[in-house]
Design a protein around this motif. Structure first.
Motif, PDB file in Angstrom:
ATOM      1  N   ALA A 175       0.741  -1.764  -0.204  1.00 18.89           N
ATOM      2  CA  ALA A 175       0.085   0.260   0.187  1.00 18.89           C
ATOM      3  C   ALA A 175       0.793   0.942   0.057  1.00 18.89           C
ATOM      4  O   ALA A 175       0.362   2.179   0.221  1.00 18.89           O
ATOM      5  CB  ALA A 175      -0.518   0.397   1.041  1.00 18.89           C
ATOM      6  N   GLY A 342      -2.271   1.852  -8.211  1.00 20.83           N
ATOM      7  CA  GLY A 342      -2.548   1.435  -7.130  1.00 20.83           C
ATOM      8  C   GLY A 342      -2.820  -0.118  -7.297  1.00 20.83           C
ATOM      9  O   GLY A 342      -4.039  -0.971  -7.186  1.00 20.83           O
ATOM     10  N   SER A 343      -2.426  -0.815  -9.090  1.00 20.84           N
ATOM     11  CA  SER A 343      -3.169  -1.442 -10.061  1.00 20.84           C
ATOM     12  C   SER A 343      -2.305  -3.049 -10.231  1.00 20.84           C
ATOM     13  O   SER A 343      -0.854  -2.912 -10.305  1.00 20.84           O
ATOM     14  CB  SER A 343      -4.050  -1.707 -11.147  1.00 20.84           C
ATOM     15  OG  SER A 343      -2.566  -0.828 -11.835  1.00 20.84           O
ATOM     16  N   ARG A 360      -7.181  -4.360  -7.971  1.00 21.21           N
ATOM     17  CA  ARG A 360      -6.734  -3.072  -7.557  1.00 21.21           C
ATOM     18  C   ARG A 360      -6.495  -2.695  -5.368  1.00 21.21           C
ATOM     19  O   ARG A 360      -7.083  -3.390  -4.707  1.00 21.21           O
ATOM     20  CB  ARG A 360      -8.144  -1.616  -7.446  1.00 21.21           C
ATOM     21  CG  ARG A 360      -8.160  -1.564  -8.776  1.00 21.21           C
ATOM     22  CD  ARG A 360      -8.951  -0.286  -9.466  1.00 21.21           C
ATOM     23  NE  ARG A 360      -8.958  -0.375 -10.810  1.00 21.21           N
ATOM     24  CZ  ARG A 360      -8.329   0.074 -11.889  1.00 21.21           C
ATOM     25  NH1 ARG A 360      -7.068   0.365 -10.847  1.00 21.21           N
ATOM     26  NH2 ARG A 360      -8.232   0.392 -12.946  1.00 21.21           N
ATOM     27  N   PRO A 362      -6.386  -1.480  -2.213  1.00 29.52           N
ATOM     28  CA  PRO A 362      -7.281  -1.041  -1.299  1.00 29.52           C
ATOM     29  C   PRO A 362      -7.360   0.255  -1.220  1.00 29.52           C
ATOM     30  O   PRO A 362      -5.737   0.862  -1.248  1.00 29.52           O
ATOM     31  CB  PRO A 362      -7.471  -1.542  -0.159  1.00 29.52           C
ATOM     32  CG  PRO A 362      -7.798  -2.881  -0.848  1.00 29.52           C
ATOM     33  CD  PRO A 362      -6.464  -2.928  -1.297  1.00 29.52           C
ATOM     34  N   SER A 363      -7.987   1.608  -1.615  1.00 28.66           N
ATOM     35  CA  SER A 363      -6.918   3.006  -0.591  1.00 28.66           C
ATOM     36  C   SER A 363      -7.190   3.217   0.754  1.00 28.66           C
ATOM     37  O   SER A 363      -8.637   3.053   1.189  1.00 28.66           O
ATOM     38  CB  SER A 363      -8.477   3.681  -1.759  1.00 28.66           C
ATOM     39  OG  SER A 363      -9.763   4.353  -1.650  1.00 28.66           O
TER      40      SER A 363
END
Length: 363
Positions: A175, A342-343, A360, A362-363
Motif C-alpha cells: 500500500a 495502485g493496480s 486494485r 484498497p485505498s
C-alpha cells in the motif's frame, strides 16, 4: 490488441497474523492439487536421491536461521501446513528445491524461469512487470491474494503466488507503493541465509521504498540464487542479484533480469542446468529486453504487448511468453504493477491468450 479492457477481479482476502493468513489459504484451495505441486515434488526429489544427508544438514541449518531471523515467515508456513494438512518440514524443503538442485551441481529439475523489469516513470508508472515461468503443476493453484495483519506494517500486500507457499512467492506490491518481482538464477555457491521466497514477503510487509528494502537485504546473509526487481512510488528502481557472497546492485532507471547474473563480479556464479529449456534461453530474453525497453512507452497496454512476445514475433524477438505441456515449465502468468493506479494487471496463463484482469489495492 486494439482495445485493452481487462475485467475487474477480486483477490483472495487473507487477514490476521502470519499464521492465520497461511491457514486461510486453504479456504480456496484444492488440497490434493496443492499437495501434488509441493509435497509431491519433494517426494520425487527424495526418490531421485537429491535430498541426501548433506542436504538434510543444510536444511536443518536453514530452518534454524529462518526461525531466528524471520519468525513471521515460519509462522505463515506453519499455518499453510495446518490449513492443507501437509507436513511443514516438506513445505520448507519444497521452497528449497532449486537450491538443492544447485548443490547437486545442476541436477535436472524443470522449474523456475521468469523475465522481469521495472520502469521508473511514464503515464502509468512506475511499473514492475513479470512473466512467471514455473512448473505447470502450479497452474491450478496460482492465486492473487491481498494480505493485511499486524506484521504488515506497510498497510497491505497484493501478491501473486501459489497456494501452499508464502505470500509473495512470485511478485507483489504494498500500500506504500513498493513493487517487487523475482527471477530464478541457479548458482554454484550457496550458504545458510535468507531464502528469497521468505525475504520477498518480509520486504513487502515492512518496507515502503527501494532504499528501505535494500537496507533490509544488506542486514542479513542470503542463501544465494535469484534476483529481485523493485520500484517505488518515487521512481527509484533496483535490480538485486542475490549472491551468497553478497548482493549485487543495479540502481536507477529501467532495470531488468532473466535467469542469469550479469554483474561482472557475479556472472561466473551462474549455473546453467543441463537440459533446462527456460534457463537455456535466458541470455536471449535478457538481450531482447535490453533492446526493447528503452523505446517502450511505459503504459500498461504496451507492457502487456511486450510480455506476449514469442520468438516468431519479429526480427530478433525472444520467447518472453513461453509455452509448455502438462507439468513442464511454462509461462503461468503475467503481472504488471502500476504504482500510479495502485493496480495489478494480470494474465492467468500465457499472456498471448489475452485474458486480462485488474486487481486494485484498497485505498
Amino acid at each position: 490488441m486494439t482495445e485493452f479492457a481487462p475485467e475487474l477481479a477480486q483477490p483472495l482476502l487473507l487477514s490476521g497474523d502470519a499464521r492465520a493468513r497461511g491457514r486461510g489459504q486453504a479456504a480456496e484451495g484444492d488440497a490434493d492439487r496443492v499437495r501434488a505441486a509441493t509435497v509431491g515434488r519433494v517426494e520425487t526429489a527424495r526418490a531421485e536421491g537429491m535430498i541426501d544427508s548433506a542436504a538434510e544438514d543444510y536444511l536443518a541449518r536453514q530452518r534454524a536461521f529462518h526461525a531466528e531471523h524471520d519468525p513471521e515467515g515460519m509462522a505463515e508456513l506453519s499455518g499453510i501446513a495446518e490449513g492443507f494438512g501437509l507436513s511443514e518440514d516438506d513445505l520448507f524443503v519444497h521452497l528449497h528445491l532449486g537450491t538443492l538442485r544447485d548443490l547437486k551441481s545442476g541436477a535436472k529439475l524443470d522449474g523456475d524461469g521468469c523475465s522481469a523489469w521495472a520502469a521508473p516513470e511514464g503515464p502509468d508508472g512506475p511499473i514492475v512487470a513479470k512473466n512467471r515461468d514455473y512448473s505447470g503443476l502450479h497452474l491450478g493453484i496460482q492465486r492473487v491474494t491481498l494480505h493485511s495483519g499486524p506484521d504488515v506494517t506497510t498497510g497491505a500486500m497484493l501478491c501473486v503466488g501459489s497456494l501452499g507457499s508464502p505470500a509473495a512467492y512470485s511478485s507483489g506490491m504494498n500500500a506504500r507503493g513498493l513493487m517487487l518481482a523475482d527471477t530464478q538464477v541457479a548458482v554454484r555457491t550457496h550458504r545458510v541465509g535468507w531464502l528469497r521466497y521468505f525475504l520477498m514477503t518480509r520486504i513487502l510487509a515492512s518496507c515502503g521504498t527501494v532504499a528501505e528494502a535494500l537496507a533490509l537485504i544488506a542486514s542479513r546473509p542470503h542463501a544465494g540464487g535469484g534476483t529481485l526487481i523493485m520500484a517505488d512510488a518515487s521512481g527509484d528502481t533496483a535490480a538485486v542479484e542475490l549472491g551468497a557472497a553478497g548482493a549485487g546492485l543495479t540502481r536507477g532507471g529501467i532495470v531488468w533480469r532473466t535467469n542469469h547474473f550479469v554483474l561482472p563480479d557475479r556472472a561466473d556464479d551462474t549455473l546453467f542446468p543441463d537440459g533446462d529449456r527456460i534457463a537455456g534461453n535466458s541470455r536471449e530474453r535478457f538481450a531482447y529486453l535490453e533492446r526493447s525497453l528503452p523505446g517502450l512507452s511505459p503504459v500498461i497496454p504496451d507492457a502487456t504487448k511486450l510480455m506476449c512476445t514469442h520468438r516468431d514475433s519479429g526480427p530478433a524477438a525472444a520467447p518472453l511468453c513461453q509455452h509448455g505441456e502438462t507439468e513442464a515449465s511454462q509461462t503461468l502468468s503475467t503481472a504488471i504493477y502500476s504504482c500510479r493506479f495502485g493496480s495489478l494487471t494480470f494474465s492467468q496463463g500465457n499472456p498471448c491468450a489475452g485474458k486480462w484482469q485488474t486487481y486494485r489495492m484498497p485505498s
